[in-house]
Scaffold this active site. Sequence first.
Site: not given
Ligand code: UD1
Length: 413
Positions: A20-21, A119, A301, A393
């Site tokens: 999915k991701n 997030r 995850d 999902r």
């Molecule tokens: C993706 C995955 C999710 C997985 C995560 C970490 C998808 C659709 N989802 O989520 O299943 O759990 O990676 O492996 O691919 N953060 C910030 N600012 C930002 C972006 C992120 O502070 O602009 C923080 C988030 O709040 C979180 C951490 O960074 O605490 C990790 O987020 P991120 O690696 O961006 O995960 P996602 O892309 O949301």
Amino acid sequence: MIRIEGGRPLHGVVKAAGAKNAALPAVMASLLTSEPVTLENVPRLLDVDAAVELARALGKEVRWQGTTVVLNGGGELATEAPPVLVQRMRASFLALGPMLARRGEGRMPLPGGCAIGPRPVDLHLAGLRRLGASFDVRGGTVHASARALQGTTVYLDYPSVGATEQLLLAGALATGKTAIVNPAREPEVVDLGHLLTAMGAPVVWQEDRVAICGQPSLGGTTHRVIPDRIEAGTYLLAGAITRGEVTVDGARPDHLDALLAKLVETGADVRVKERAVTVALGGRAKAANLQTLPYPGFPTDLQPPMISYLATASGRSTARETVFSSRFNYVGSLVRMGAQVQVAADTVLTDGVEVLHGAEVEATDIRAGAALVLAALAAEDVTEIRGEVHLARGYVDLVGKLRSLGAEVCVAD
Ligand code: UD1
């Protein structure tokens, strides 16, 4: 609701679905070109449907054939995303980079997604700003504009998966080279790099950075999405928690190193082939400690399903969650099922019990749902899990796959 009569060891083979991701950013990459992008091995899940709907709303023609989706043409990419689609699924925010790169502007509602802590998208926006974009946030919507995106070096404060993907997508059509220092290295990010390379924008990984050479335009291609390591990990844990033996066919063992190491530590028998993994457990698991980290660390995850497993191990286990601050929504439900689990700051502790008991519980996000399914499979008597929409999902044909392994599971009203 999903109804599970637990206590049966699972045995057999399930086939890994596409990730999915990896599929979500791949759909967003199709927005970078008007030529056809064919994605194979795409899991038909609610989140993927939402991404495909967004691509359609932005002007793509979409054709599904089994697990292949062709995203084609369209005239000009639209620059405004329907709020309902972005709020449904956080990865929709990745459409902002392509909008900016192709149209020089974009309007994106701030994203929704799983309820697992704040997030933010600050790293996405700071990175795009470095490429020349400017933003104005009004009424929960990001209004973005850029005269032209100019490649440069962007340092990420944290190796965010989404921010790295956003910057690769924007950098693909920027002028010159975009280098991301401290990027996320998750297999799904690497897979996006392969797709963008095939579309004509070469992506090169180095020790501390990833770079993409921006192009004036990109072409179409055919790309096969990698197998879902989180789905695979969930079924392997289902084999272990029920003291059975489960093989995930089509899985990439090299994407599962952290989980497999922990399973071995708990006494499970782990066997890998090039494209298959088997996990078996004869007796009671031993306790283990872990912390979640960006890849190749233990995936956040899999933290909830892993804790379900450790909740029946002998002794005290701990998991420190360093990626998402409040990913412990499932703990209350596990306690209702007889687990001894508590949360202290960023760490969840469990003193393993001999048996879990069925209860009425609620899934609050995808992986919390997976944790409850695993606990239910191991528990004595019946568990009813509400909120099964979250499972839809993230897991293709969950009920069918579990049944094929011998689980007593059905969807009830
Ligand atoms: C993706 C995955 C999710 C997985 C995560 C970490 C998808 C659709 N989802 O989520 O299943 O759990 O990676 O492996 O691919 N953060 C910030 N600012 C930002 C972006 C992120 O502070 O602009 C923080 C988030 O709040 C979180 C951490 O960074 O605490 C990790 O987020 P991120 O690696 O961006 O995960 P996602 O892309 O949301």
